[in-house]
Design a protein around this motif. Structure first.
Motif, mmCIF file in Angstrom:
data_model
loop_
_atom_site.group_PDB
_atom_site.id
_atom_site.type_symbol
_atom_site.label_atom_id
_atom_site.label_comp_id
_atom_site.label_asym_id
_atom_site.label_seq_id
_atom_site.Cartn_x
_atom_site.Cartn_y
_atom_site.Cartn_z
ATOM 1 N N ARG A 188 0.835 -1.198 0.000
ATOM 2 C CA ARG A 188 0.000 0.000 0.000
ATOM 3 C C ARG A 188 0.868 1.246 0.000
ATOM 4 N N PRO A 189 0.405 2.309 -0.621
ATOM 5 C CA PRO A 189 1.192 3.541 -0.612
ATOM 6 C C PRO A 189 1.205 4.168 0.773
ATOM 7 N N LYS A 190 2.138 5.065 0.964
ATOM 8 C CA LYS A 190 2.183 5.814 2.224
ATOM 9 C C LYS A 190 1.063 6.845 2.264
ATOM 10 N N ILE A 191 0.798 7.466 1.100
ATOM 11 C CA ILE A 191 -0.183 8.553 1.008
ATOM 12 C C ILE A 191 -1.027 8.374 -0.246
ATOM 13 N N ILE A 192 -2.332 8.596 -0.128
ATOM 14 C CA ILE A 192 -3.225 8.708 -1.281
ATOM 15 C C ILE A 192 -3.689 10.159 -1.361
ATOM 16 N N VAL A 193 -3.562 10.743 -2.543
ATOM 17 C CA VAL A 193 -4.023 12.118 -2.781
ATOM 18 C C VAL A 193 -5.129 12.051 -3.831
ATOM 19 N N ASP A 194 -6.360 12.333 -3.427
ATOM 20 C CA ASP A 194 -7.471 12.254 -4.373
ATOM 21 C C ASP A 194 -7.790 13.641 -4.924
ATOM 22 N N CYS A 195 -7.637 13.798 -6.233
ATOM 23 C CA CYS A 195 -7.878 15.080 -6.896
ATOM 24 C C CYS A 195 -9.250 15.133 -7.570
ATOM 25 N N SER A 196 -10.071 14.117 -7.372
ATOM 26 C CA SER A 196 -11.389 14.050 -7.992
ATOM 27 C C SER A 196 -12.369 14.980 -7.278
ATOM 28 N N THR A 197 -13.508 15.233 -7.947
ATOM 29 C CA THR A 197 -14.607 15.955 -7.307
ATOM 30 C C THR A 197 -15.661 14.935 -6.929
ATOM 31 N N ALA A 256 -6.137 1.227 7.335
ATOM 32 C CA ALA A 256 -5.090 0.488 6.610
ATOM 33 C C ALA A 256 -3.707 1.084 6.827
ATOM 34 N N GLY A 257 -3.611 2.152 7.601
ATOM 35 C CA GLY A 257 -2.321 2.772 7.864
ATOM 36 C C GLY A 257 -1.818 3.653 6.733
ATOM 37 N N VAL A 258 -2.760 4.174 5.937
ATOM 38 C CA VAL A 258 -2.427 5.035 4.799
ATOM 39 C C VAL A 258 -2.987 6.432 5.041
ATOM 40 N N ALA A 259 -2.191 7.459 4.833
ATOM 41 C CA ALA A 259 -2.672 8.831 4.965
ATOM 42 C C ALA A 259 -3.478 9.207 3.730
ATOM 43 N N PHE A 260 -4.527 9.994 3.934
ATOM 44 C CA PHE A 260 -5.411 10.368 2.826
ATOM 45 C C PHE A 260 -5.568 11.881 2.783
ATOM 46 N N ILE A 261 -5.312 12.439 1.607
ATOM 47 C CA ILE A 261 -5.473 13.877 1.381
ATOM 48 C C ILE A 261 -6.467 14.073 0.241
ATOM 49 N N VAL A 305 -13.655 6.794 2.458
ATOM 50 C CA VAL A 305 -12.327 6.351 2.014
ATOM 51 C C VAL A 305 -11.265 6.779 3.021
ATOM 52 N N ARG A 306 -11.405 7.960 3.586
ATOM 53 C CA ARG A 306 -10.433 8.434 4.585
ATOM 54 C C ARG A 306 -10.389 7.475 5.786
#
Length: 298
Positions: A88-97, A113-118, A106-107
């Motif tokens: 799994r990635p360290k960070i997910i950055v969602d740019c969707s609307t 899951a131990g993943v940061a979400f922006i 999702v956050r």
């Protein structure tokens, strides 16, 4: 800007431009798209292609650009999604609307899951983004925002942190409600001037040279003058954002009389066959109601 391996999920019109800008900046980018052919221009720029969504999880940061809330949930929480993958990635950055509810869902799954979400929705069509005229509004943990801010600024000169939760989702939806209202105002006054014998080109040239002129009105007025509705953002997608915005207004008990009216006009445009056309096609609804002859102008 610190060096991370970057994954990019979703290389449609907007995602291709944004990921391309990261590649141009020298970032190490691996891309995935459901239609593989859409990744080919990025491969020419040096991108690698992942064989699956799960493969993107090997990257430090994964950016997501999808069309709707259900898509975001599917590519993160669904089978083979970023959060269900072995790596799994360290960070997910969602740019969707997407909706604040989907984003919060999702956050929460990411945190478990131990993943940061922006959340980082972007304002601007692909042409404006490529021209460096985009803006990004972000929310999520401030420390995580600080880590990804440099990448966001590659794609947009204006990057604003709005808060620790889902604040940016409401900001972006409010932005898109305003897009629709400004466009409807523009088509109404343009039709009025045209019915009185003034060409669309003359009228919009005056508006663009006045205190009311803006980058947005300039772009939309060109489409209206030519009756060129090649989509930068289509009516079906704008209707989705109006559904989200009016839903938020009901929840927060905020009256939205203008937005409600424009929502119905967008629906009318869709009913006239302009679902997949740019929302500048609101002019067609107004022109028909005004009895104007439908013709293009140089």
């Amino acid at each position: 800007m610190s060096k991370h391996s970057i994954g990019w999920l979703g290389t449609g019109n907007m995602g291709a431009v944004m990921s391309g800008m990261l590649l141009d900046s020298g970032a190490d980018v691996t891309v995935w798209n459901r239609t593989v052919s859409k990744t080919e221009p990025l491969v020419a720029k040096g991108a690698k292609v992942a064989g699956s969504v799960a493969e993107l999880g090997a990257n430090d940061i994964v950016f997501v650009m999808v069309s709707a809330s259900a898509d975001l949930i599917a590519v993160t929480k669904g089978e083979g999604g970023l959060l269900t993958a072995e790596r799994r990635p360290k960070i997910i950055v969602d740019c969707s609307t997407v909706s604040a509810e989907a984003s919060a869902e999702v956050r929460a799954a990411a945190e478990e899951a131990g993943v940061a979400f922006i959340a980082s929705p972007i304002s601007g069509n692909p042409h404006m983004v490529a021209e460096g005229r985009a803006a990004i509004v972000t929310s999520g943990p401030k420390a995580t925002f600080d880590e990804v801010e440099g990448y966001l600024k590659v794609m947009a000169p204006t990057v604003v942190w709005a808060g620790p939760g889902e604040e940016c989702r409401l900001v972006k939806i409010c932005h898109n409600l305003l897009l629709g209202m400004i466009t409807q105002a523009l088509v109404e006054v343009t039709a009025l001037a045209e019915k009185g014998g003034v060409t669309r080109a003359a009228f919009t040239s005056f508006i663009n040279g006045s205190v009311l002129g803006s980058t947005f009105i300039n772009h939309k007025s060109r489409a209206i003058v030519a009756r060129d509705y090649t989509p930068t953002f289509n009516n079906k997608m704008l209707r989705k954002d109006y559904d989200l915005g009016l839903g938020a207004a009901r929840t927060l008990e905020v009256p939205m009389p203008l937005s409600s009216m424009v929502h119905q006009l967008i629906q009318t445009a869709i009913g006239h066959g302009f679902a997949e056309e740019d929302y500048a096609a609101l002019y067609e609804v107004e022109a028909r109601a005004a009895g104007l002859p439908l013709r293009g102008e140089e």
